[in-house]
Structures are given as C-alpha cells and as structure tokens.
Design a protein around this motif. Sequence first.
Motif, PDB file in Angstrom:
ATOM      1  N   UNK A  29       0.848  -1.199   0.000  1.00 14.67           N
ATOM      2  CA  UNK A  29       0.000   0.000   0.000  1.00 14.67           C
ATOM      3  C   UNK A  29       0.880   1.245   0.000  1.00 14.67           C
ATOM      4  N   UNK A  30       0.626   2.198  -0.909  1.00 16.31           N
ATOM      5  CA  UNK A  30       1.398   3.453  -0.903  1.00 16.31           C
ATOM      6  C   UNK A  30       0.996   4.312   0.294  1.00 16.31           C
ATOM      7  N   UNK A  31       1.934   5.134   0.731  1.00 11.96           N
ATOM      8  CA  UNK A  31       1.626   6.111   1.768  1.00 11.96           C
ATOM      9  C   UNK A  31       0.951   7.339   1.172  1.00 11.96           C
ATOM     10  N   UNK A  32       0.713   8.325   2.012  1.00 11.12           N
ATOM     11  CA  UNK A  32       0.095   9.574   1.558  1.00 11.12           C
ATOM     12  C   UNK A  32       1.057  10.735   1.782  1.00 11.12           C
ATOM     13  N   UNK A  33       0.934  11.747   0.929  1.00 10.68           N
ATOM     14  CA  UNK A  33       1.723  12.964   1.113  1.00 10.68           C
ATOM     15  C   UNK A  33       0.809  14.175   1.051  1.00 10.68           C
ATOM     16  N   UNK A  34       1.270  15.249   1.666  1.00 12.15           N
ATOM     17  CA  UNK A  34       0.534  16.513   1.675  1.00 12.15           C
ATOM     18  C   UNK A  34       1.524  17.605   1.297  1.00 12.15           C
ATOM     19  N   UNK A  35       1.104  18.488   0.387  1.00 11.43           N
ATOM     20  CA  UNK A  35       2.044  19.512  -0.092  1.00 11.43           C
ATOM     21  C   UNK A  35       2.233  20.626   0.939  1.00 11.43           C
ATOM     22  N   UNK A  36       1.130  21.096   1.534  1.00 10.44           N
ATOM     23  CA  UNK A  36       1.216  22.241   2.437  1.00 10.44           C
ATOM     24  C   UNK A  36       0.315  22.061   3.652  1.00 10.44           C
ATOM     25  N   UNK A  37       0.841  22.111   4.890  1.00  9.91           N
ATOM     26  CA  UNK A  37       2.272  22.016   5.170  1.00  9.91           C
ATOM     27  C   UNK A  37       2.790  20.639   4.796  1.00  9.91           C
ATOM     28  N   UNK A  38       4.063  20.565   4.391  1.00 10.11           N
ATOM     29  CA  UNK A  38       4.592  19.289   3.904  1.00 10.11           C
ATOM     30  C   UNK A  38       4.455  18.200   4.967  1.00 10.11           C
ATOM     31  N   UNK A  39       3.960  17.054   4.572  1.00 10.31           N
ATOM     32  CA  UNK A  39       3.817  15.961   5.522  1.00 10.31           C
ATOM     33  C   UNK A  39       3.699  14.646   4.760  1.00 10.31           C
ATOM     34  N   UNK A  40       4.002  13.553   5.452  1.00 12.35           N
ATOM     35  CA  UNK A  40       3.923  12.215   4.845  1.00 12.35           C
ATOM     36  C   UNK A  40       3.451  11.209   5.889  1.00 12.35           C
ATOM     37  N   UNK A  41       2.867  10.112   5.394  1.00  9.49           N
ATOM     38  CA  UNK A  41       2.552   8.972   6.274  1.00  9.49           C
ATOM     39  C   UNK A  41       2.741   7.678   5.496  1.00  9.49           C
ATOM     40  N   UNK A  42       3.046   6.601   6.204  1.00  6.63           N
ATOM     41  CA  UNK A  42       3.141   5.264   5.604  1.00  6.63           C
ATOM     42  C   UNK A  42       2.653   4.257   6.631  1.00  6.63           C
ATOM     43  N   UNK A  43       1.615   3.568   6.319  1.00  7.20           N
ATOM     44  CA  UNK A  43       1.073   2.574   7.244  1.00  7.20           C
ATOM     45  C   UNK A  43      -0.231   3.064   7.838  1.00  7.20           C
ATOM     46  N   UNK A  44      -0.230   4.329   8.280  1.00  9.58           N
ATOM     47  CA  UNK A  44      -1.453   4.878   8.873  1.00  9.58           C
ATOM     48  C   UNK A  44      -2.592   4.946   7.857  1.00  9.58           C
ATOM     49  N   UNK A  45      -2.256   5.151   6.571  1.00  8.12           N
ATOM     50  CA  UNK A  45      -3.316   5.226   5.543  1.00  8.12           C
ATOM     51  C   UNK A  45      -4.131   3.933   5.536  1.00  8.12           C
ATOM     52  N   UNK A  46      -3.468   2.815   5.832  1.00  8.11           N
ATOM     53  CA  UNK A  46      -4.171   1.528   5.837  1.00  8.11           C
ATOM     54  C   UNK A  46      -5.103   1.436   7.047  1.00  8.11           C
ATOM     55  N   UNK A  47      -4.649   1.952   8.176  1.00 16.08           N
ATOM     56  CA  UNK A  47      -5.518   1.979   9.357  1.00 16.08           C
ATOM     57  C   UNK A  47      -6.722   2.895   9.132  1.00 16.08           C
ATOM     58  N   UNK A  48      -6.476   4.008   8.459  1.00 12.35           N
ATOM     59  CA  UNK A  48      -7.581   4.930   8.166  1.00 12.35           C
ATOM     60  C   UNK A  48      -8.592   4.244   7.247  1.00 12.35           C
TER      61      UNK A  48
END
Lengths: 300, 300
Positions: free
Chosen positions: A111-130
């Motif tokens: 499963x790919x993680x998620x990214x956010x442009x502003x403010x910059x942020x990333x997650x990996x693993x939590x997207x699956x829990x969500x």
Amino acid sequence: MTGPLHPEWIAVDWGTTHLRAYAMQGDMVLAEVSSDQGMGSLPRNGFEPALLALIGTWLADRPMEVRACGMVGSRQGWQEAPYRAVPCTPLDPAAMVRVPAIDPRLRVTIAPGLKQATPPDVMRGEETQIAGVLALQPRFDGVLCLPGTHCKWVHVSAGEVVSFQTVMTGELFALLSGQSVLRHGLQGDGWDDAAFDEALSDAMSHPSRFSARLFTLRAEGLLNGLEARVARARLSGLLIGLDLAATRAYWLGQPVAVLGDDRLAGLYVRALTAQGAAPGRIGGRVATLAGLARMRGAEA
Amino acid sequence: MTGPLHPEWIAVDWGTTHLRAYAMQGDMVLAEVSSDQGMGSLPRNGFEPALLALIGTWLADRPMEVRACGMVGSRQGWQEAPYRAVPCTPLDPAAMVRVPAIDPRLRVTIAPGLKQATPPDVMRGEETQIAGVLALQPRFDGVLCLPGTHCKWVHVSAGEVVSFQTVMTGELFALLSGQSVLRHGLQGDGWDDAAFDEALSDAMSHPSRFSARLFTLRAEGLLNGLEARVARARLSGLLIGLDLAATRAYWLGQPVAVLGDDRLAGLYVRALTAQGAAPGRIGGRVATLAGLARMRGAEA
C-alpha cells in the motif's frame, strides 16, 4: 494434530522496527506471527527471505496473495510505493504496488503512503488503518488521532483524507527519557495521573514555557527527590500538551476518534477528555487488518 | 630549551565530558592542556590520576594550589561541593570545598554550584563564569545568557545571582539532529541565516506550533529535497526561538550579555538582536579563568 495451515491470504504490517504477519480467512485472523526484522534492519534483498522465514509454513503450491503496508514501501524498503497526494481516499486498489518476488508462490502488493504539499507531511502505514476505520465505520467524518512514535492527526471527510499533521511526540519522549540528562530521574515503572493532568494543562495554557519546564524535572530530582513516576508522568503530560496545543485546529469542536489499544492511546483519550472532547476509540490491529482486507475485497 | 614550567597556581575547568587545566601566573595563562577525562567517564578514585596525568609536569616539590569548577564537584564527582542557594554571590571563598588528595603536592579546592528553590534549578560551573564576569565588570547589573548543552539565563544584581533559568536547548538540538528521524535530512555543513531568522520568529510568535513544525523538516526533505543547511538552520531557529519564548521575562527590557566565544553564542546574539535587544558579549574562557582567579585572590 492438524495439517499445515494454508490461509486464504496473508496480511503484513511491516514497519521500521517490526514485521507482523497474519494468516487470514476472509476478515478472520487464523494465526499471527512477528519478528524484529523491520525495514530499518534489512537490505533491499533481505525482505523476501525475512518474509519467507516468517510465513513459509503458510504457503501451499499455489500463489498466495500477500498485502503489506508500512515502511516496507519506502525508498529504503523492499519496493518503493510512491506517495499519493491528499485529498484522496486513504487506499486505492489501483495504486497498490506489485513487488517482483523471486519465489513464485508470493504475490505481494504494498500500500502506498500519503503525502501533503502544504504544510509538507507524509505517512506510511497509517493510511491503511484509516482505510480500515472507514471499512468498519463507513460514515466516519471527523478527526482520527493515531498516537505512536510519530502521532498523526487526520481530518477525514466523505471517505477521503482531507489533511493531516504529524507530531513527533512519541519520539521526543523516547529521546528525552532514554538519552537526555532527564533519564537519571525517569527510570522505573509507576505513574501519577495528577502529575500528568497538571503538566498537560500547563503545556496547553503556556506552550511557551515548555523549554523551561523540562530541566525543572532534573532539578527537582536533585533538590527535592522528585519521584520517577511523577517525573515521567509530568514529561508525558508536557509533551502531549504541546502536541495538543499544536493540533488544536484538528481536534477542537470536531468528532475525534483515537486509534490504538495501548497505554499511549489511553493517554491521548485522557488528555482530549480533559480538554472537553469526547473521543471515541478504535483498536489499531483491527483497523490495519480491515484496511488490508478492504484492498483485497475491492480488487477481487 | 627552557626548564620545566612551574606555575604559581593551576585553574581547572572540569565538566561532564572534558577536563581543561591552565598553568597560571597571577591572571595570566602560561600554558593550557586538556583531555576527554570528564566527570562522566571517571570513578571516584579516577579523578586524581586523571589530573596528575595532565598537569604532573607543572608540579614542583612545594604544594600547588589547584582551583577547580564544574561537574567535578557533583555528587558523582571527585568530592561533592554542595549547592549554595540563591540569592547569593556567585562564588564565596569560604565555601570552596577542599578535596583530600593523596599526592601531597596537590592542594585542590572545588567551587560549589548554585541552587534555586522556586522554580527548582541548579548550575555547576556557570557560577564561576558569572563570578568572572563580575571580576571583569564589577558593576554589571542585568541578565547573563550562557549558551551550551543547557543554556542558563541568569539575573545578576548588586553582585549577586538573584535568579536563574535552565533551558535544554543545546541538548535538544543534539538529540534531534543526531538521533531522531530528522537526522537523515540534517547531515553536513553549511548554514542559512534566513531560514534561522524565519524559524526563530515563527517559534517566538507561535510557540504552540513547535511540535508540528519539527516533522515538517523531515517531510520537506522527502518531498521537496529540502537542503540540509536550511533544515539545520531552521531546527536551530525553532529551538532557540522556543528558548527565548520561555525566558522572555529574563531578557526583555534588560541589559543582556551573552557569554561564549563559539558559534552557538553567536546565534543567541543574533536571535536577541532580532528581538530588539542589544546584547553584549563576553568570552567564556576568560570568564572562567577570571572567576577562579578571583577566588584565589579573595582567599589569599
């Protein structure tokens, strides 16, 4: 004595420091195994052997679906699964990344993680829990708090992740209690709820005092014999208070659910309740498995 | 070729990680030696050999006065020199603690640290530098900022330490840049003044955002290739900004002097100047030596 176990599919939660695999029949867990062969300790070609060592006995002659999430999909992982940009659904079956395994019995996707442009942020693993939370509660609309080494605050609406914010609260606690000069006064077990509550309230009311309050823990230990259980609860309260001060825009006036079964998640529930929120609570493992199962269901 | 050096007395700055000794003639430094045999690495009976190994060639047949300050006087040091309570003069000749050395040539005394009851705080070593500042500038009245692993803010008036505040800014920077997930994006040299200034201003205006801004450094590295020199300057600005936010009552509207010759002291000068203060600056070594010399003069 029963014969060997051949699950229908295998769910894998593969983080920086751990590897957990579940033998699944539909949404049901038949068996569970784990090792400390996390992403952080493996070279690129070490992932497949680490997985086979753990789940080899679950494999039959036919190909086995393996659904994985977590840091295994990072640039330093088995195969990079590029971040998807929010706002978006937490998981997309079409975006699952296939890993070219050598063993023909393995059909692994990450499963790919998620990214956010502003403010910059990333997650990996939590997207699956969500995704799992949305599988379990399809109408959830509000904020998810996912405590951990890096606590994630996630605004979920209409089945999508709208925005999120990472706070390094767990890592700061580990560094300060394990490696800083404060460690001398923090060893042991025990806890003091009143000290936690007081420090939480102080950090939220006066976040600017945070830096000054830290060393006070050490000085009180030297001068007044401050008990470790009080000092530890106070440090935790200060850090979670600073976390909640930074993420007020997420949880204030929103429906909030805290994800996790452990002690840390309980502290976030306590802290949010003290601030007038009425947080719900969802198990972390059940969310991970529901998220991975959902990917499978959607793809089938 | 000259004969062996026999100083009039010996000044010793003995911290947790270092041991520095100065061969002194009055206020003049004849020679200087150092080792990494700090308090933290020595058992109780290891202090005298560590000192003799460093200064043995400076000793003659007569007894030699050795004046020491720093963690050598802590409970885990050579000999505990109990804290004196503020408000008080930074050093008191009558309170210097004699160490029973085995070598008859050594006449060692240690400067006690200072303690404050409310809010609880302690210092060891800095009291000697403060005494040195007062030896060099007897009419100093205002606030001293002593940057370091643990930055000390000290209100000095009428020759006494009135109050002080310790902030763990240097240690937080070391932990976050060396051991946390942020380390991946902070390695190398280089610096960016604009990034420091912006982060400083942001942390001072919005200290509650501190926790949220930390992980942004990592995410910007992953997503936008944030340069290490910018990330490092920004982390430093955030931490010094949080420090200045916590210690505003010390430096706002007061005459301030920053003590230290190094880069970190320069950053505090820059930060205070950006906040409208006009900090003076005093060398750290000269202050330590002036403080130890003053104790000697007062005792003679």
